[in-house]
Design a protein around this motif. Structure first.
Motif, PDB file in Angstrom:
ATOM      1  N   ILE A 112       0.964  -1.550   0.032  1.00 19.91           N
ATOM      2  CA  ILE A 112      -0.080  -0.169  -0.179  1.00 19.91           C
ATOM      3  C   ILE A 112       1.076   1.055  -0.154  1.00 19.91           C
ATOM      4  N   TYR A 113       0.740   2.369  -0.661  1.00 19.86           N
ATOM      5  CA  TYR A 113       1.539   3.590  -0.107  1.00 19.86           C
ATOM      6  C   TYR A 113       0.447   4.515  -0.507  1.00 19.86           C
ATOM      7  N   VAL A 114       0.988   5.368   0.367  1.00 23.01           N
ATOM      8  CA  VAL A 114      -0.140   6.715   0.447  1.00 23.01           C
ATOM      9  C   VAL A 114       0.006   7.772  -0.131  1.00 23.01           C
ATOM     10  N   GLU A 115       1.344   8.201   0.596  1.00 22.21           N
ATOM     11  CA  GLU A 115       1.191  10.270  -0.302  1.00 22.21           C
ATOM     12  C   GLU A 115       1.537  10.239  -1.721  1.00 22.21           C
ATOM     13  N   GLN A 116       0.892  10.795  -1.832  1.00 28.15           N
ATOM     14  CA  GLN A 116       0.854  11.918  -3.170  1.00 28.15           C
ATOM     15  C   GLN A 116       1.850  12.443  -4.244  1.00 28.15           C
ATOM     16  N   VAL A 138      -1.899  -2.323  -9.708  1.00 32.49           N
ATOM     17  CA  VAL A 138      -3.026  -1.119  -9.174  1.00 32.49           C
ATOM     18  C   VAL A 138      -4.125  -2.139  -9.236  1.00 32.49           C
ATOM     19  N   SER A 139      -4.567  -2.539 -11.296  1.00 38.47           N
ATOM     20  CA  SER A 139      -5.918  -3.058 -11.054  1.00 38.47           C
ATOM     21  C   SER A 139      -6.225  -4.418 -11.081  1.00 38.47           C
ATOM     22  N   SER A 140      -4.358  -4.847 -10.077  1.00 42.24           N
ATOM     23  CA  SER A 140      -4.521  -6.238  -9.660  1.00 42.24           C
ATOM     24  C   SER A 140      -4.761  -6.624  -7.751  1.00 42.24           C
ATOM     25  N   GLY A 141      -5.056  -4.736  -7.881  1.00 45.38           N
ATOM     26  CA  GLY A 141      -4.652  -4.982  -5.926  1.00 45.38           C
ATOM     27  C   GLY A 141      -3.712  -5.558  -5.685  1.00 45.38           C
ATOM     28  N   ARG A 142      -2.773  -5.383  -6.561  1.00 42.40           N
ATOM     29  CA  ARG A 142      -1.075  -5.923  -5.487  1.00 42.40           C
ATOM     30  C   ARG A 142      -0.534  -4.444  -5.298  1.00 42.40           C
ATOM     31  N   LEU A 143      -1.072  -3.397  -5.862  1.00 44.47           N
ATOM     32  CA  LEU A 143      -0.630  -2.142  -5.083  1.00 44.47           C
ATOM     33  C   LEU A 143      -1.632  -1.349  -4.832  1.00 44.47           C
ATOM     34  N   GLU A 144      -1.610  -0.614  -3.718  1.00 40.63           N
ATOM     35  CA  GLU A 144      -3.248   0.095  -3.727  1.00 40.63           C
ATOM     36  C   GLU A 144      -2.858   0.770  -2.754  1.00 40.63           C
ATOM     37  N   PHE A 145      -3.932   2.632  -3.725  1.00 46.76           N
ATOM     38  CA  PHE A 145      -2.751   3.514  -2.394  1.00 46.76           C
ATOM     39  C   PHE A 145      -4.044   3.598  -1.725  1.00 46.76           C
ATOM     40  N   ILE A 146      -3.190   3.527  -0.735  1.00 46.71           N
ATOM     41  CA  ILE A 146      -4.603   3.935   0.301  1.00 46.71           C
ATOM     42  C   ILE A 146      -4.599   6.235   1.318  1.00 46.71           C
ATOM     43  N   ASP A 165      -9.519  19.570   0.245  1.00 47.51           N
ATOM     44  CA  ASP A 165      -8.446  20.949  -0.431  1.00 47.51           C
ATOM     45  C   ASP A 165      -7.372  19.624  -1.082  1.00 47.51           C
ATOM     46  N   GLN A 166      -6.200  18.917   0.290  1.00 46.10           N
ATOM     47  CA  GLN A 166      -5.280  18.310  -0.290  1.00 46.10           C
ATOM     48  C   GLN A 166      -5.890  16.657  -0.978  1.00 46.10           C
ATOM     49  N   THR A 167      -7.004  16.435   0.466  1.00 48.64           N
ATOM     50  CA  THR A 167      -7.516  15.316  -0.841  1.00 48.64           C
ATOM     51  C   THR A 167      -7.440  15.496  -1.447  1.00 48.64           C
ATOM     52  N   THR A 168      -7.961  16.180  -2.074  1.00 45.48           N
ATOM     53  CA  THR A 168      -9.129  16.350  -3.984  1.00 45.48           C
ATOM     54  C   THR A 168      -8.178  16.015  -4.821  1.00 45.48           C
ATOM     55  N   LEU A 169      -6.723  16.867  -4.261  1.00 40.42           N
ATOM     56  CA  LEU A 169      -5.643  16.647  -4.849  1.00 40.42           C
ATOM     57  C   LEU A 169      -5.590  15.570  -5.153  1.00 40.42           C
ATOM     58  N   GLY A 170      -4.723  14.110  -4.253  1.00 38.52           N
ATOM     59  CA  GLY A 170      -4.448  13.340  -4.761  1.00 38.52           C
ATOM     60  C   GLY A 170      -5.404  11.841  -5.865  1.00 38.52           C
ATOM     61  N   HIS A 171      -6.600  12.361  -4.828  1.00 36.76           N
ATOM     62  CA  HIS A 171      -7.822  11.712  -5.060  1.00 36.76           C
ATOM     63  C   HIS A 171      -8.558  11.582  -6.644  1.00 36.76           C
ATOM     64  N   ARG A 172      -8.208  13.003  -7.126  1.00 35.87           N
ATOM     65  CA  ARG A 172      -8.013  13.972  -8.768  1.00 35.87           C
ATOM     66  C   ARG A 172      -7.077  12.528  -9.613  1.00 35.87           C
ATOM     67  N   PHE A 173      -5.951  12.645  -8.966  1.00 38.56           N
ATOM     68  CA  PHE A 173      -4.981  12.257  -9.815  1.00 38.56           C
ATOM     69  C   PHE A 173      -4.432  10.608  -9.660  1.00 38.56           C
ATOM     70  N   ILE A 174      -5.387   9.899  -8.533  1.00 36.30           N
ATOM     71  CA  ILE A 174      -5.360   8.975  -8.915  1.00 36.30           C
ATOM     72  C   ILE A 174      -6.655   8.474  -9.824  1.00 36.30           C
ATOM     73  N   LYS A 175      -7.796   9.318  -9.690  1.00 35.09           N
ATOM     74  CA  LYS A 175      -9.071   8.424 -10.091  1.00 35.09           C
ATOM     75  C   LYS A 175      -8.523   9.132 -11.872  1.00 35.09           C
ATOM     76  N   GLU A 176      -7.575   9.701 -12.078  1.00 33.49           N
ATOM     77  CA  GLU A 176      -7.848  10.004 -13.708  1.00 33.49           C
ATOM     78  C   GLU A 176      -7.010   9.168 -14.205  1.00 33.49           C
ATOM     79  N   PRO A 182      -9.453   5.795  -3.550  1.00 36.85           N
ATOM     80  CA  PRO A 182      -8.698   4.898  -2.397  1.00 36.85           C
ATOM     81  C   PRO A 182     -10.448   4.594  -1.218  1.00 36.85           C
ATOM     82  N   ARG A 183     -10.345   3.662  -1.143  1.00 32.12           N
ATOM     83  CA  ARG A 183     -11.837   3.200   0.286  1.00 32.12           C
ATOM     84  C   ARG A 183     -11.217   3.264   1.585  1.00 32.12           C
TER      85      ARG A 183
END
Length: 945
Positions: A112-116, A138-146, A165-176, A182-183
């Motif tokens: 798992i990795y956290v800091e975007q 990432v798609s196989s679940g072996r690397l997960e963004f937390i 705001d800071q959460t949004t910046l990270g989540h936007r990147f992961i989504k795009e 992240p769950r």
């Protein structure tokens, strides 16, 4: 141990190649049979890491992770590239580089990795081939963004808008980039945990669970004994069970379990040595260690699922060194059979917990304050580095306004944007940034990034206002002829455009932008050079204004700090503040004009001045409904509001706590994190300098030199129902070799029954009771520090008939140490490190001409007394105004009619509408910055509490 029986002088007979080969073959065979590991055969071992959850067994979820601070002992960039290793050997680039091939070696491995902020730096540098590989992981679940934010934000000294705001910046990147959201919330290192994190940045974000570590040591001991480390956390009374979230508290820390399971290349834990040909074969011992740790953790955890957090700060710099050992542990533990070990993630763990249908204890409120031993309350950082805290808050409100203006004119593909400021603010929310718990050079780096981001956003704001104010402007405007200038150093009375020569028909144009969704009326204060100042509105009408002389304390603050900032002193200094009322439409601006001219005596005036020393009687200040009474000694004594009929006797004082230096039986010192006072010293007014009172039609001011390093200005505005107090404190003297922690206190006769209320990250107010915790029995070892709480918006007390509220302009620590009293810690200067890793004393200095002095802080707080139950409206609406102050921009008008070429007023909303006062507009951005797609999945709801 073989001995050679031949004489030493006898040469060995020559050995032919056939005999040599035969001997080597025999020796190899003997080694296979009689290896030093106790016998057996050395062969390739295909480690079986494919285990999943097994019903009926204790399942140990092995979660590989790293915790990468985006700044602490080193700057964020130093941590990423691995420089400045004399401070700390850490390189995040190595972590991510080595992680990919390690995961590819075994399809069952997970991470798992956290800091975007780090991951995005790394991602930009990768080839398309590596990016495709990572997307597969990432798609196989072996690397997960937390968690998924740019950083792991703090929860005590941050505002909820910044958290979003800071959460949004990270989540936007992961989504795009990855099409995922992240769950899981993973706040494993912040120093206490807020209710807002649970419901707003947890359940409302869509997280299924939230995991963390730092709670009070007494609370942890209690929960260990009752198996209540995992709970359903209901953080909001308003949302109730609809915003419940499953919360897991780690039993010890966020590191591997007891038993020595650290596997970095240079770690000292015993590896799993399973080669029978080598010495130190230890498979059985390592399996026993693992099983023992698992059973111990199971004894404090409900259900047959536990989590092993395999990692800690900046680990996995050579990822294979960890995965090699975890492969072996999973393989041999499962062969042993007593427990079941599996590679896992917090998402898998959460699903397993939910599937058990276990009822969980219910947790309400928050986890503040945090202490890790009896004399170590982590409540000092609520105030540490107050200048940085104020800078972050100022930039946050500015960022909100700048994004609105960026939206109104259209986002530029090549010009200035708000992105740099957004990135800098995101880093500043880190739990070792705005907290003030980093090294000084790292604090400087955060401030530098904010400054760079501000300059880029300032260009955008100036362009936007120029475009919007010029007639015929449209969303395509990019080069307006009007150049607006802003004054970010108004807090030290420095504003170059307002100090220009206004002779020969020139005027200063003041454009005032309101980023709130409702109409706003406020009083502006701008430094000017002349006492012949006239203020007009956009219709050309002279409006009421008042001149106030600038205090010597403010001038001194300006002179020293402007030179420190610019390297040179301004040619001249303003002599006056001009104060005038402004009215601004929602999401809009109004324009005012300052010029030199003859002032209408009935409209514009200069403040009358008198000294309390010339009056022997009590003194009253305030031109409107609100009055303050001062006694003959110049001390504040009474508050009265003629509209609400509220009257209250109260005092306002200063004091400082002496910081414990760690020289006693307990070496715990007061420092950047820890507040541990060893005594308190009341500060008495010197009495030699009587208060100075300035009166006028708009506001009254009371100036007081409390002592040589504390200056205070109390303001009462004619049209306002609150008291504004400005303070200039510092440098805090340390010549006596004592660190000091300065507080101000309001003392009343209110019977508050040990109870007070503080905000949670700028939103909900939470009930606090002195020396009491609702969910566990507290043993009070530090009666002051143990009752301090973080304050981002405000604090209040009530007695059944009235309530006293104080709102703040930045994060501070505060409390009600006695009934009827409120105190705020304003500044800290300490001479000892508190032993929590930063290895520096909190002794901030400003250096000028090779001379360094302790930091001076300028700030404000706001006070109001209401009838019981009426204070919430003011706290919420005025609190939003404090977060989003009016934005001022200046231009020069050299004759002519501004209205012929400019729009003097503007609103982004329908002129007949404004938002209700209980609705705040947090984000207004162009939709093309967002990519909408179907939801990845619905969050888990229905935890049994």
């Amino acid at each position: 141990g073989w001995e050679d029986s031949r004489p030493a002088t006898t040469a060995p007979p020559p050995m032919g190649p056939v005999r040599l080969a035969l001997l080597l073959l025999l020796l190899a065979a003997a080694a296979v049979v009689l290896g030093p590991g106790g016998g057996g055969e050395a062969v390739y071992i295909p480690y079986n890491t494919s285990a999943g959850v097994v019903n009926g067994k204790l399942n140990v979820h092995v979660v590989p992770h790293t915790h990468d601070d985006v700044g602490w002992l080193k700057t964020v960039d130093q941590y990423y590239v691995g420089s400045n290793n004399s401070i700390q050997n850490a390189c995040v680039q190595n972590v991510l580089d080595s992680l990919v091939p390690a995961l590819l070696k075994d399809e069952n491995r997970k991470f798992i990795y956290v800091e975007q902020a780090f991951f995005q730096r790394w991602w930009r540098q990768q080839s398309d081939m590596i990016k495709d590989t990572v997307k597969g992981l990432v798609s196989s679940g072996r690397l997960e963004f937390i968690n998924g934010g740019m950083c792991m934000h703090d929860e005590a000294t941050v505002h909820y808008i910044d958290m979003i705001d800071q959460t949004t910046l990270g989540h936007r990147f992961i989504k795009e980039e990855f099409g995922q959201i992240p769950r899981i919330g993973w706040q494993i290192d912040p120093f206490g945990h807020s209710a807002v994190q649970a419901y707003l940045l947890g359940a409302e974000v869509g997280f299924d669970a939230l995991y963390f570590f730092r709670i009070d040591y007494q609370d942890r001991d209690t929960r260990n004994g009752t198996k209540e480390l995992e709970v359903v956390w209901r953080g909001s009374k308003t949302f109730g069970s609809s915003a419940d979230i499953f919360a897991g508290i780690f039993p010890k820390n966020y590191e591997p379990p007891p038993g020595e399971f650290y596997f970095e290349v240079d770690d000292t834990s015993p590896v799993v040595q399973d080669d029978p040909l080598l010495f130190d074969y230890n498979v059985e011992q390592r399996v026993n260690d693992f099983v023992a740790a698992a059973l111990a953790q199971a004894n404090v955890t409900r259900t047959n699922h536990i989590m092993f957090t395999m990692g800690t700060d900046f680990k996995y710099q050579y990822a294979e060194s960890w995965f090699r050992q975890m492969d072996k542990l999973i393989h041999y533990v499962n062969k042993d059979g007593r427990v079941n070990a599996l590679y896992s993630t917090p998402s898998i763990y959460t699903d397993a917990k939910f599937s058990t249908n276990e009822p969980w204890p219910l947790k309400t409120n928050d986890f503040f304050p945090y202490a890790d031993n009896p004399n170590a309350y982590w409540t000092g950082y609520f105030t540490s580095r107050p200048a940085l805290k104020r800078y972050v808050r100022m930039m946050s409100g500015y960022y909100l306004a700048a994004r609105q203006l960026e939206f109104f004119i259209g986002r530029s593909k090549s010009g200035s944007t708000t992105d740099s400021l957004g990135d800098a603010l995101a880093l500043a929310q880190h739990h070792d940034a705005v907290t003030g718990t980093e090294k000084q050079h790292v604090a400087n780096d955060y401030a530098k990034r904010l400054s760079i981001g501000y300059k880029k956003a300032e260009e955008l704001v100036s362009t936007s206002l120029g475009c919007l104010s010029e007639s015929g402007s449209n969303s395509r405007c990019s080069s307006p002829t009007t150049k607006f200038v802003q004054c970010p150093l108004l807090n030290i009375t420095y504003c170059p455009p307002s100090e220009m020569n206004l002779s020969q028909g020139k005027s200063l144009v003041v454009l005032v932008y309101n980023s709130l969704g409702w109409k706003r009326e406020d009083v502006l204060r701008i430094p000017v050079m002349s006492d012949s100042i006239v203020v007009h509105d956009s219709e050309g009408r002279e409006i009421e204004s008042q001149l106030l002389p600038i205090a010597n304390a403010s001038s001194h603050l300006r002179d020293r700090h402007v030179k420190a900032y610019l390297g040179t002193s301004p040619a001249a200094s303003p002599k006056f503040w001009v104060a005038f009322p402004a009215s601004v439409a929602p999401l809009g601006f109004s324009t005012y004009f300052i010029s030199i001219g003859k002032r209408s005596a009935s409209i514009s005036s200069t403040s009358t001045l008198n000294s309390q020393g010339s009056e022997s009687r009590n003194l009253q200040v305030g031109q409107g409904r609100l009055k303050l009474q001062y006694d003959a000694a110049g001390a504040l004594s009474q508050y009265s509001d003629s509209k609400t009929q509220v009257e209250a006797n109260f005092e306002q004082k200063y004091k400082y706590y002496l910081g414990q230096d760690g020289s006693g039986d307990d070496p715990q010192a007061s420092g950047a994190y820890i507040f541990r006072p060893k005594g308190v010293v009341p500060i008495k007014t010197d009495g030699q300098v009587p208060p100075t009172i300035l009166r006028g039609p708009i506001l009254d001011e009371v100036h007081q030199q409390i002592n040589p390093w504390i200056y205070q200005i109390t303001r009462v505005y004619k049209g306002k129902d609150y008291v504004e107090t400005e303070f200039i404190v510092g440098p805090i003297p340390v010549d006596d070799e004592n660190g000091k922690e300065l507080s101000t206190e309001i003392i009343t006769s209110m019977a508050t029954n040990k109870t007070f209320y503080t905000d949670s990250s700028g939103r909900d107010f939470i009930k606090r009771v002195r020396d009491y915790r609702s969910e566990w029995k507290i043993e009070v070892n530090q009666p002051v520090a143990g009752n301090y709480y973080p304050i981002n918006l405000g604090i209040y007390v009530e007695d059944g008939s009235k309530e006293l509220s104080i709102l703040v302009d930045r994060s501070v620590g505060g409390s009600s140490i006695k009934d009827g009293q409120i105190e705020l810690m304003l500044h800290r200067r300490l001479l000892n490190d508190d032993g929590r890793g930063v290895a520096e004393a909190l002794d901030e200095k400003v250096c000028l001409d090779d001379q360094c002095e302790g930091l001076v802080i300028e700030g404000k707080y706001y006070l109001k007394i209401d009838p019981q139950g009426d204070g919430a409206r003011w706290r919420r609406t005025f609190g939003q105004e404090l977060y989003s102050p009016l934005l001022l921009a200046f231009a020069e008008k050299d004759g002519g009619n501004w209205g012929n070429s400019h729009v003097s007023s503007f609103s982004g909303m329908d002129p007949t509408y404004s938002l209700p006062e209980n609705v705040a507009l947090l984000t207004l951005e162009g939709t093309r910055r967002w990519k909408c797609s179907p939801s990845v999945g619905s969050p888990i709801r229905g935890w049994r509490a």
